[in-house]
Motif scaffolding. Structure first.
Motif, short mmCIF file in Angstrom:
data_model
loop_
_atom_site.label_atom_id
_atom_site.label_comp_id
_atom_site.label_asym_id
_atom_site.label_seq_id
_atom_site.Cartn_x
_atom_site.Cartn_y
_atom_site.Cartn_z
N LEU A 88 -4.35 -22.19 -13.10
CA LEU A 88 -4.60 -21.71 -14.46
C LEU A 88 -3.32 -21.17 -15.10
O LEU A 88 -3.05 -21.42 -16.28
CB LEU A 88 -5.68 -20.63 -14.44
CG LEU A 88 -7.07 -21.06 -13.94
CD1 LEU A 88 -8.03 -19.87 -13.98
CD2 LEU A 88 -7.63 -22.21 -14.76
N LEU A 89 -2.52 -20.45 -14.31
CA LEU A 89 -1.25 -19.93 -14.83
C LEU A 89 -0.34 -21.07 -15.28
O LEU A 89 0.27 -21.03 -16.34
CB LEU A 89 -0.55 -19.08 -13.76
CG LEU A 89 -1.21 -17.76 -13.38
CD1 LEU A 89 -0.54 -17.18 -12.13
CD2 LEU A 89 -1.15 -16.75 -14.53
N ALA A 90 -0.26 -22.10 -14.43
CA ALA A 90 0.60 -23.23 -14.76
C ALA A 90 0.07 -24.02 -15.94
O ALA A 90 0.83 -24.46 -16.81
CB ALA A 90 0.75 -24.13 -13.53
N LEU A 91 -1.25 -24.22 -16.00
CA LEU A 91 -1.85 -24.94 -17.13
C LEU A 91 -1.61 -24.20 -18.44
O LEU A 91 -1.34 -24.82 -19.48
CB LEU A 91 -3.35 -25.13 -16.89
CG LEU A 91 -3.76 -26.25 -15.93
CD1 LEU A 91 -5.25 -26.12 -15.57
CD2 LEU A 91 -3.49 -27.62 -16.54
N GLN A 92 -1.70 -22.87 -18.42
CA GLN A 92 -1.46 -22.09 -19.63
C GLN A 92 -0.01 -22.25 -20.10
O GLN A 92 0.26 -22.46 -21.29
CB GLN A 92 -1.77 -20.62 -19.38
CG GLN A 92 -1.43 -19.68 -20.53
CD GLN A 92 -2.27 -19.92 -21.77
OE1 GLN A 92 -3.39 -20.41 -21.70
NE2 GLN A 92 -1.71 -19.59 -22.93
#
Length: 545
Positions: free
Chosen positions: A431-435
């Motif tokens: 999720l951090l990377a997708l954001q």
């Protein structure tokens, strides 16, 4: 041995009958192979035949079914060879061959050799190892890989739906290829017939083959067994695919052949059967007829036990198989637990190292090294990781460009599937990377899709392993009605008026082929959001089924 036939049911049965007839003659037996019932084919052997259509299941689906079973009665027990041809309505024809000893009480299990019947069937049935498009062909002898065959063979090696191992033999330098095949490769791979796809690399194709599979090479006369699920881009995966060095079989070819066949034989026993071959009813013997086989020196039927004794031996053998499977499962569970713990520890150390590197970059930049790639760490770094998937869902609001549209219940269920926190940590990292990616993509600065972003993640952004980013599902999954429907997941009508899109792009959460998946739809160029339509256990495909 389990394979699909290249012919329709009737033709397959006809060819199988001819092969059974020829095989019986080589065993010095003779009897009717196209007549229902039990036939005495020798003083110590009977042949059971069942050729019919049967109704199976509550919906009454018809399945064409033909079976032969040779039982040879010895002091060790019953040597049993069974052949099944099964064709579900509208499906491909499957062929199964089993050879085993049903040991008498107190007699140890013995390894059955590959019946010559197997090679006869492989020679005539044009079989493949699966029923999906692109399944590898099965042959009794190794097929030579020339340069023009490389693309097809590499597709087979990387086929996500592959069932059987692929064995590839290389050729030593300064060796006559034809002599090498006839004197070494053919006898070495003989015990794998029907249990693996067999190949021999022609000298002119070896360099290109190894250039493409740089982490999974085979050369110098070595033989490599490539298991299903091969990942050519991941170096650690190479350890799964065993290599037999040339000196091993040059020292003792017969012993080496047995060692090489051990893994395909074990996989053949452990791998679940295709639906067309699973849950077949027992083959019941009906009526004993004498085929007129010549009998010398042995009283007819002196070793022939009654039906109840035969069934008792069969039940005892099956109980032994179940016990062995339980031992395998227990050992696999213990090993899985150990690996999961090691994986948790290593992943935690990696995350700490990444955080420390980014912190050091910031401190160095602050004291006069402005050329270092660095940007202020996002505020999200200061937050603690969620302890569960339930907490992760509650904190989705921390990602303004991500929107979860899936079934929250399926995501929360992951908390009941494992005792290890790695799945939650990796999902949070995803999720951090997708954001980070979405923020760049909305500004037109991502330079490609999420996989490319992960391969070239800016120093100030959160990394995610690119090998765990899958751009799309396989053609098999996309063309399978039920599996495709599972991946048609919710999105706002602003994205698609139907309220659903096919989310083939997904992330692997954790290790292993059936670990959880996060399916997403990248609409940064449209609504400026990434929609997560599913976060849960692996959806159905050939492997999970």
């Amino acid at each position: 041995m389990a394979m699909t036939s290249g012919h329709v049911h009737r033709d397959t049965v006809s060819m199988a009958e001819e092969q059974v007839r020829h095989w019986l003659k080589t065993q010095h037996y003779e009897g009717p192979v196209a007549e229902e019932g039990r036939h005495r084919v020798g003083a110590q052997a009977v042949l059971d035949c069942s050729l019919k259509e049967r109704v199976r299941g509550a919906k009454g689906a018809k399945e064409s079914l033909a079976r032969w079973r040779l039982r040879e009665f010895t002091l060790q027990g019953i040597w049993q060879t069974s052949l099944t041809v099964s064709t579900p309505t509208g499906g491909r024809t499957w062929v199964r061959l089993d050879a085993e000893l049903l040991p008498a009480r107190g007699v140890a299990m013995a390894k059955a050799p590959v019946p010559t019947l197997a090679r006869g069937l492989l020679d005539v049935l044009s079989g493949t190892e699966g029923e999906h498009q692109g399944s590898a062909a099965l042959h009794a002898m190794p097929t030579v890989i020339e340069r023009g065959d490389l693309d097809e063979v590499l597709d087979e090696l990387c086929d996500p739906d592959r069932r059987l191992p692929i064995v590839v033999a290389s050729t030593p330098a300064h060796t006559d290829f034809d002599d090498w095949l006839a004197e070494t490769v053919d006898p070495l791979l003989r015990g794998c017939a029907g249990l693996a796809v067999l190949y021999a690399l022609a000298p002119g194709a070896e360099r290109e083959f190894n250039r493409t599979l740089e982490h999974h090479r085979v050369f110098g006369g070595a033989v490599r067994t490539y298991l299903p699920g091969l990942d050519p881009a991941w170096q650690p995966d190479a350890q799964r695919h065993r290599v037999m060095a040339r000196h091993t079989f040059e020292t003792d070819l017969r012993r080496a052949s047995g060692l090489l066949a051990w893994l395909p034989r074990r996989l053949a026993v452990q791998t679940p059967l295709p639906d067309a071959l699973a849950a077949l009813p027992p083959l019941r013997a009906r009526g004993l007829t004498d085929s007129g086989a010549e009998i010398d020196g042995v009283q007819p039927g002196s070793l022939l036990v009654d039906t109840h004794e035969e069934e008792a031996l069969e039940e005892r053998a099956r109980a032994g198989e179940i016990q062995e499977v339980r031992r395998w499962l227990r050992a696999a569970e213990e090993r899985e637990s150990e690996l999961a713990a090691e994986y948790d520890e290593q992943y935690s150390e990696l995350r700490e190292a990444r955080t420390e590197v980014r912190s050091l970059r910031g401190r160095l930049a602050a004291v006069g090294y402005p050329d270092l790639p660095h940007a202020p760490q996002p505020d999200r770094d200061s937050l603690t990781d969620p302890a569960s998937f339930a907490e992760l869902l509650e904190r989705m609001g921390e990602f303004p460009l991500l929107r979860f549209t899936g079934d929250a219940r399926l995501t929360r269920d992951l908390d009941q599937q494992t005792d290890h926190p790695t799945w939650v940590r990796m999902a949070w990292d995803a999720l951090l990377a997708l954001q980070d990616y979405a923020e760049a993509a909305v500004q037109g600065e991502s330079n490609g899709d999420f996989r490319r972003w992960c391969e070239n993640t800016p120093a100030a952004c959160h990394p995610f392993p690119p090998r765990k980013v899958i751009r799309d599902e396989s053609r098999t999954v996309r063309s399978h009605g039920k599996w495709k429907t599972e991946r048609e997941l919710p999105v706002p009508v602003a994205v698609n008026p139907t309220g659903e899109v096919f989310m083939g792009a997904h992330l692997r959460i954790g290790g292993g082929g059936t670990a959880p998946r996060l399916h997403y739809h990248d609409d940064c160029s449209g609504t400026g959001r990434i929609y997560i339509g599913y976060m849960g256990l692996h959806l159905h495909n050939t492997r999970t089924n």
